[in-house]
Design an enzyme around this catalytic site. Structure first.
Site, PDB file in Angstrom:
ATOM      1  N   LYS A   1       5.974  57.997  22.226  1.00 27.13           N
ATOM      2  CA  LYS A   1       7.434  59.138  22.202  1.00 27.13           C
ATOM      3  C   LYS A   1       8.409  57.582  22.627  1.00 27.13           C
ATOM      4  CE  LYS A   1       8.508  61.968  25.542  1.00 27.13           C
ATOM      5  NZ  LYS A   1       8.655  62.089  26.374  1.00 27.13           N
TER       6      LYS A   1
ATOM      7  N   HIS B   1       5.127  61.969  37.583  1.00 29.34           N
ATOM      8  CA  HIS B   1       3.772  62.643  36.690  1.00 29.34           C
ATOM      9  C   HIS B   1       3.284  61.107  36.612  1.00 29.34           C
ATOM     10  CE1 HIS B   1       5.655  60.729  33.596  1.00 29.34           C
ATOM     11  NE2 HIS B   1       4.560  60.517  33.180  1.00 29.34           N
TER      12      HIS B   1
ATOM     13  N   HIS C   1       5.026  58.600  38.305  1.00 32.71           N
ATOM     14  CA  HIS C   1       6.049  57.539  38.730  1.00 32.71           C
ATOM     15  C   HIS C   1       7.155  58.828  37.634  1.00 32.71           C
ATOM     16  CE1 HIS C   1       3.354  57.094  34.917  1.00 32.71           C
ATOM     17  NE2 HIS C   1       4.509  57.281  34.376  1.00 32.71           N
TER      18      HIS C   1
END
Length: 365
Positions: free
Chosen positions: A215, A234, A290
């Site tokens: 990503k 998350h 984080h």
């Protein structure tokens, strides 16, 4: 929502707005701890993300090798995140990869739209922006490009950027090198748990079935960075995540009850332990909470590669050798797909409870 295209954050950023739409403004309780990322990065006091030199990870000198592996294990247990240096992937390849991704994102938004994903039709690969998937309709200040990059036989290269011309070649080369690095890291993490060297890797799909998903996160300049997040807090669902960035700070880790800013370490690859390895290790290795901050001066780009087990085939649960009467299993058995579902759809209250437990754990340390 079929067929509608989310407004790209880049378009918002370029439109000259001086205040951000309310969907991007974080809840009140979060706003108290979003600081200026450049000032945060300069702070020298307090805990810092460990930097681990893995050059000697397979040294023929046993004492040197053990010392190197112990540092890696300690960072995985205490932090669950670390900067890897002397990782064996050339600076030249890393620079080519970053140049390729940055060149794609320099294209006009309408050019990038040709690669748009369509989540409503189950097409997750391609160019996208986060669609609100929670009750508050909260959005994040980022656009992204998401695609499977390893094993090559599973890749749909027709979805990959055609600009720049070397995008496919450099990405496949990086994927291959990163896959070898993942093996090396998992072997050490496995041995340091007192297991056979190949055990953790085997549990997440082995040589054949572990998937590498990339990503590329693109965080445009934000007129009100103190109100937004590039990525909300998350933990990663992966086994391991490897992260590169364009040397603009943004990543923060929740450690010891506080948000700690990761410093930019030249030539390093940042590595996270994901939920999958936290579960298999019965919590011995940590999957750290984080988030990503944004700023009003510089575009930030990061390249995250998630090493993921096959979705349905493997039951993730603490390994039997690591479960004892005094240390019972801390996680219920789930497939990877069930774990994703659990994280996406559990109630806000439960999410809050999990975050509070992580905070408590950290504070106790």
């Amino acid at each position: 929502m079929m067929g509608t295209i989310a407004e790209r954050v880049e378009s918002l950023s370029l439109s000259g707005i001086s205040s951000i739409p309310k969907e991007y403004v974080r809840p009140k309780e979060e706003l108290t701890n979003i600081g200026n990322i450049f000032e945060e990065e300069k702070k020298e006091e307090g805990p810092q993300v460990p930097t681990i030199d893995i050059k000697e990870i397979n040294s023929s000198d046993e004492i040197v090798r053990k010392k190197c592996r112990f540092k890696l294990k300690k960072a995985a247990e205490e932090w669950g995140v670390m900067n890897l240096v002397n990782h064996g992937i050339s600076d030249e390849l890393l620079e080519r990869l970053k140049k390729a991704g940055a060149t794609f994102f320099e294209l006009p938004v309408e050019e990038k739209e040709k690669y748009a994903n369509d989540l409503s039709a189950g097409k997750i690969q391609g160019y996208g922006s986060k669609l609100a998937n929670n009750a508050s309709g909260q959005l994040e200040w980022e656009d992204y490009f998401f695609h499977l990059i390893f094993p090559q036989d599973n890749c749909d290269l027709s979805l990959w950027p055609k600009t720049p011309a070397d995008y496919t070649e450099v990405t496949l080369e990086y994927a291959k090198e990163l896959r070898a690095l993942a093996s090396k890291i998992m072997e050490v993490l496995s041995l340091e748990l007192g297991l056979g060297g190949g055990r953790l890797e085997q549990e997440v799909g082995g040589k054949e079935e572990l998937l590498l998903q990339m990503k590329i996160n693109y965080y445009p300049i934000c007129p009100q960075p103190e109100l937004a997040l590039g990525v909300e807090a998350h933990t990663d669902i992966s086994s391991l995540t490897f992260l590169l960035h364009n040397m603009v700070p943004g990543l923060q880790l929740f450690y010891g009850g506080k948000w700690i800013t990761a410093k930019c370490v030249p030539g390093s690859i940042l590595m996270h332990i994901g939920d999958t390895i936290e579960i298999l290790s019965n919590g011995k290795y940590k999957s750290i909470l984080h988030r990503g901050l944004v700023n009003k001066e510089k575009v930030r780009i990061s390249w995250a590669v998630f090493c993921e087990p096959p979705k349905e085939k493997i039951i993730l649960k603490p390994l039997t050798e690591l479960v004892t009467e005094t240390e019972p299993a801390r996680f219920p058995p789930r497939t990877f797909a069930q774990h994703i579902h659990h994280k996406l759809f559990r109630k806000d209250e439960e999410e809050k409870k999990v975050m509070e437990e992580k905070v408590e754990d950290d504070v106790k340390k």
